[in-house]
Scaffold this active site. Structure first.
Site, PDB file in Angstrom:
ATOM      1  N   GLU A 235      36.538  50.705  32.127  1.00 25.09           N
ATOM      2  CA  GLU A 235      36.015  51.989  31.669  1.00 25.09           C
ATOM      3  C   GLU A 235      35.360  52.727  32.838  1.00 25.09           C
ATOM      4  O   GLU A 235      34.739  52.098  33.699  1.00 25.09           O
ATOM      5  CB  GLU A 235      34.990  51.770  30.551  1.00 25.09           C
TER       6      GLU A 235
ATOM      7  N   ASP B  14      34.717  44.173  23.628  1.00 22.05           N
ATOM      8  CA  ASP B  14      35.668  43.945  22.540  1.00 22.05           C
ATOM      9  C   ASP B  14      36.367  42.602  22.639  1.00 22.05           C
ATOM     10  O   ASP B  14      36.678  41.980  21.621  1.00 22.05           O
ATOM     11  CB  ASP B  14      36.726  45.047  22.515  1.00 22.05           C
TER      12      ASP B  14
END
Length: 405
Positions: A158, A174
């Protein structure tokens, strides 16, 4: 990342899109990370992707996110040119093929990062299936056994690139999957790297989960050919039934009991040590007061989902009071430091995950990181324990794919 200064992390629904990355970097900005640029950040910067995985399959790379100039969702090609997504549908329709050929084993490919808040995905052997709903991009959701990406080995990083610089992180919020590290070449020519596992660390994490009683080994997903694809986060372990809903109850109950007779002091801002809030449990509710004794926010007793997801009863809104307190509570519950230190956040990483009832997923990941840093749960950046590189004048970003040993 500019949509919020602080991450409001309700774990993403299937169509949440790259907002997660936006929220993530927002929290990094709010946490006091220096954002002063020494020079104007260019419109695009190079991202050097090196394939040290040792895997022979073709590699596919994707750069998906929100264009900060327009606020539109889309993807960028290898040159960093933004391309908005077309309208989606209900049911979702296939997204355009945004894949970029990745480097062969032992090779490096350089692409351009534009002014984005988003994710760089990579997948081995097979392209990822992205779809567009009416609300935007549908991200892979491999906790769903029918997700088309369930049997693909993939991962993502990210980032945000804006006028204040680059924020780039590795993430396991996640899932823990195909390993990689991230880096930045700074304006002064020096480099910073994080996210690299210790030698043998990938298998070390998986073996730690397998050896941990209580269902933690059930987080591991394997393909029919025997390939281990990933370990789901404990939040998704709850959703899939891999972990029992009661997995954190004992610890949560002990915390609630302790602070029915003692005070929990939260100092949520490292740069504002005089801002403190005081928590006591009364009538089953933890009430926080400020220095004047006025109640500023209250928390119902959380469950495991609220703890692992930092949402639900621990939701952190984008404000200056409840959100920062909730972030701190979430970190304390995951790291299980609330019983041993009534002053939070606890800065001593050596005290994290020592209780028998803890986030063993986060414990295993941090223990096998070369620098001890990771994003193993949503607010792992509390106290700067996250795997992040940042520079206000970045010359080059780097993602290095590591072996699964």
């Amino acid at each position: 990342m500019l949509r919020l200064i602080r991450r409001v992390l309700e774990r993403r629904a299937a169509a949440a899109g790259p907002a997660l990355a936006a929220l993530l970097a927002g929290s990094l900005l709010a946490a006091g990370t220096p954002a002063t640029a020494e020079a104007a950040v260019p419109a695009t910067i190079p991202l050097k992707i090196t394939n040290n995985s040792g895997r022979a399959e073709p590699l596919y790379v994707y750069n998906l996110g929100t264009d900060l100039a327009s606020g539109r969702q889309g993807w960028a090609d290898a040159n960093g040119t933004f391309r908005p997504w077309p309208a989606g549908g209900n049911p979702p329709t296939p997204a355009p093929d945004a894949s970029i050929p990745g480097p062969a084993p032992g090779q490096t490919v350089t692409i351009r990062l534009p002014g984005f808040s988003g994710r760089v995905y990579f997948s081995y052997g097979q392209k990822l299936a992205f779809k567009l709903a009416t609300g935007g991009l549908v991200q892979p959701a491999v906790q769903n056994p029918s997700d088309p990406n369930r049997d693909i080995l993939f991962n993502w990083s990210e980032y945000t690139l804006n006028d204040s610089g680059l924020w780039l992180n590795s993430t396991q919020v996640d899932m823990f999957s195909a390993p990689y590290s991230v880096g930045v070449q700074r304006g002064d020519g020096s480099t910073a790297t994080t996210g690299r596992l210790k030698p043998g660390g990938y298998q070390g994490v998986l073996n730690t989960l397998r050896a941990q009683p209580g269902g933690w080994g059930n987080l591991i997903q394997t393909r029919s050919d025997g390939t281990v694809l990933r370990a789901l986060s404990p939040l998704y372990g709850l959703e899939t039934g891999a972990l029992p809903a009661s997995v954190m109850d004992d610890y949560i109950n002990r915390v609630w009991q302790k602070y029915s007779t003692e005070t929990l002091t939260v100092t949520p801002f490292a740069d504002r040590p005089g801002t403190k809030y005081y928590g006591r449990v009364s009538g089953g509710v933890m009430n926080f007061t400020d220095g004047s004794g006025a109640v500023v926010t209250s928390f119902q007793k959380p469950d495991a989902s609220s703890v692992f997801g930092c949402h639900g009863k621990l939701v952190a809104p984008n404000d200056q009071v409840r959100g920062p307190i909730s972030r701190t509570l979430c970190a304390g519950f995951n790291r299980t430091t609330l019983l041993v230190n009534p002053n939070q956040p606890d800065p001593d990483a050596g005290a994290f995950y020592k209780d028998g009832v803890t986030n063993h997923y986060a414990r295993a990941i941090h223990a096998h990181m070369a620098d001890g840093k990771a994003y193993a749960f949503a607010f792992d950046d509390v106290g700067n324990h996250e795997s992040l590189v940042h520079d206000g004048n970045p010359q080059e970003a780097r993602i290095t794919l590591e072996p699964m040993n």
